[in-house]
Write a protein that holds these residues in place. Structure first.
Motif, PDB file in Angstrom:
ATOM      1  N   GLN A  69     -16.816  -9.863   8.708  1.00  0.00           N
ATOM      2  CA  GLN A  69     -17.532  -9.221   7.608  1.00  0.00           C
ATOM      3  C   GLN A  69     -18.804 -10.017   7.290  1.00  0.00           C
ATOM      4  O   GLN A  69     -18.955 -11.154   7.719  1.00  0.00           O
ATOM      5  N   PRO A  70     -19.720  -9.437   6.504  1.00  0.00           N
ATOM      6  CA  PRO A  70     -20.960 -10.149   6.187  1.00  0.00           C
ATOM      7  C   PRO A  70     -20.732 -11.397   5.330  1.00  0.00           C
ATOM      8  O   PRO A  70     -19.821 -11.452   4.517  1.00  0.00           O
ATOM      9  N   PHE A  71     -21.596 -12.373   5.541  1.00  0.00           N
ATOM     10  CA  PHE A  71     -21.664 -13.583   4.722  1.00  0.00           C
ATOM     11  C   PHE A  71     -23.017 -13.527   4.019  1.00  0.00           C
ATOM     12  O   PHE A  71     -24.063 -13.513   4.667  1.00  0.00           O
ATOM     13  N   ALA A  72     -22.992 -13.465   2.695  1.00  0.00           N
ATOM     14  CA  ALA A  72     -24.235 -13.295   1.936  1.00  0.00           C
ATOM     15  C   ALA A  72     -24.384 -14.416   0.921  1.00  0.00           C
ATOM     16  O   ALA A  72     -23.403 -14.995   0.462  1.00  0.00           O
ATOM     17  N   GLU A  73     -25.631 -14.680   0.579  1.00  0.00           N
ATOM     18  CA  GLU A  73     -25.930 -15.711  -0.419  1.00  0.00           C
ATOM     19  C   GLU A  73     -26.913 -15.131  -1.425  1.00  0.00           C
ATOM     20  O   GLU A  73     -27.891 -14.481  -1.059  1.00  0.00           O
ATOM     21  N   MET A  74     -26.625 -15.358  -2.697  1.00  0.00           N
ATOM     22  CA  MET A  74     -27.529 -14.949  -3.772  1.00  0.00           C
ATOM     23  C   MET A  74     -27.803 -16.166  -4.638  1.00  0.00           C
ATOM     24  O   MET A  74     -26.876 -16.829  -5.087  1.00  0.00           O
ATOM     25  N   ASP A  75     -29.086 -16.416  -4.858  1.00  0.00           N
ATOM     26  CA  ASP A  75     -29.487 -17.506  -5.744  1.00  0.00           C
ATOM     27  C   ASP A  75     -29.709 -16.910  -7.127  1.00  0.00           C
ATOM     28  O   ASP A  75     -30.668 -16.170  -7.349  1.00  0.00           O
ATOM     29  N   CYS A  76     -28.822 -17.219  -8.049  1.00  0.00           N
ATOM     30  CA  CYS A  76     -28.913 -16.654  -9.405  1.00  0.00           C
ATOM     31  C   CYS A  76     -30.193 -17.084 -10.116  1.00  0.00           C
ATOM     32  O   CYS A  76     -30.655 -16.395 -11.026  1.00  0.00           O
ATOM     33  N   ALA A  77     -30.793 -18.186  -9.681  1.00  0.00           N
ATOM     34  CA  ALA A  77     -32.060 -18.623 -10.276  1.00  0.00           C
ATOM     35  C   ALA A  77     -33.191 -17.658  -9.935  1.00  0.00           C
ATOM     36  O   ALA A  77     -34.225 -17.656 -10.605  1.00  0.00           O
ATOM     37  N   ASN A  78     -33.014 -16.825  -8.919  1.00  0.00           N
ATOM     38  CA  ASN A  78     -34.038 -15.857  -8.521  1.00  0.00           C
ATOM     39  C   ASN A  78     -33.850 -14.479  -9.145  1.00  0.00           C
ATOM     40  O   ASN A  78     -34.614 -13.562  -8.848  1.00  0.00           O
ATOM     41  N   LEU A  79     -32.819 -14.307  -9.975  1.00  0.00           N
ATOM     42  CA  LEU A  79     -32.634 -13.021 -10.653  1.00  0.00           C
ATOM     43  C   LEU A  79     -33.835 -12.761 -11.559  1.00  0.00           C
ATOM     44  O   LEU A  79     -34.350 -13.673 -12.208  1.00  0.00           O
ATOM     45  N   LEU A  80     -34.271 -11.522 -11.600  1.00  0.00           N
ATOM     46  CA  LEU A  80     -35.405 -11.154 -12.437  1.00  0.00           C
ATOM     47  C   LEU A  80     -35.011 -11.205 -13.908  1.00  0.00           C
ATOM     48  O   LEU A  80     -33.830 -11.141 -14.250  1.00  0.00           O
ATOM     49  N   ARG A  81     -35.990 -11.279 -14.748  1.00  0.00           N
ATOM     50  CA  ARG A  81     -35.770 -11.244 -16.201  1.00  0.00           C
ATOM     51  C   ARG A  81     -36.366  -9.965 -16.760  1.00  0.00           C
ATOM     52  O   ARG A  81     -37.435  -9.533 -16.352  1.00  0.00           O
TER      53      ARG A  81
END
Length: 152
Positions: A69-81
């Motif tokens: 299955q996919p391995f994904a990474e999300m940087d929460c510091a890059n979430l928009l405001r």
């Protein structure tokens, strides 16, 4: 369509790789990676930037039954405001009736959330975001953002 929506988050996974070293600490880390791979439960990796958290998460993923299955990474510091300064968490949780978030898109893959502390910074709203993430980790149920504008 699901993989296409995840494309910007998908990361390569180490293959045919292992933890180098024969020290007790290296042996213990290798044992912990194997244990985490055998149990499909959330894992928290805490360390300074550049110490290999993404590598370890990928190693756990590649040794688990989710390896295909996919391995994904999300940087929460890059979430928009949003305009009011609140984090726009649609990319993470999705929005009712509009878009799917990475949690739902990923389905049975692995998600590495970097800088997750951003979700609990600031006001009481941050605490709600953290509570929603904890709810997901405990139950597997996603609480999408409401479908109307101005509220998360």
């Amino acid at each position: 369509m699901r993989i296409q929506a995840l494309q910007s988050y998908i990361q390569p996974v180490p293959s045919e790789t292992s933890i180098l070293g024969s020290s007790k600490a290296a042996q213990k880390l290798a044992q912990q990676v194997n244990q985490a791979a055998a149990h499909l439960e959330p894992v928290a990796l805490q360390a300074q930037a550049g110490t290999g958290k993404t590598f370890l998460a990928g190693l756990i993923h590649s040794r688990s039954e989710l390896a295909s299955q996919p391995f994904a990474e999300m940087d929460c510091a890059n979430l928009l405001r949003a305009e009011d300064g609140r984090l726009d968490t649609d990319a993470l949780f999705g929005r009712v009736g509009q878009q799917l978030g990475i949690l739902e898109l990923l389905q049975r893959g692995t998600l590495l959330l970097d800088n997750v502390q951003v979700l609990s910074q600031g006001d009481a709203y941050g605490g709600k975001l953290r509570s929603r993430l904890i709810h997901y980790l405990k139950t597997g149920l996603i609480l999408p953002n409401p479908g109307y504008c101005g509220q998360n």
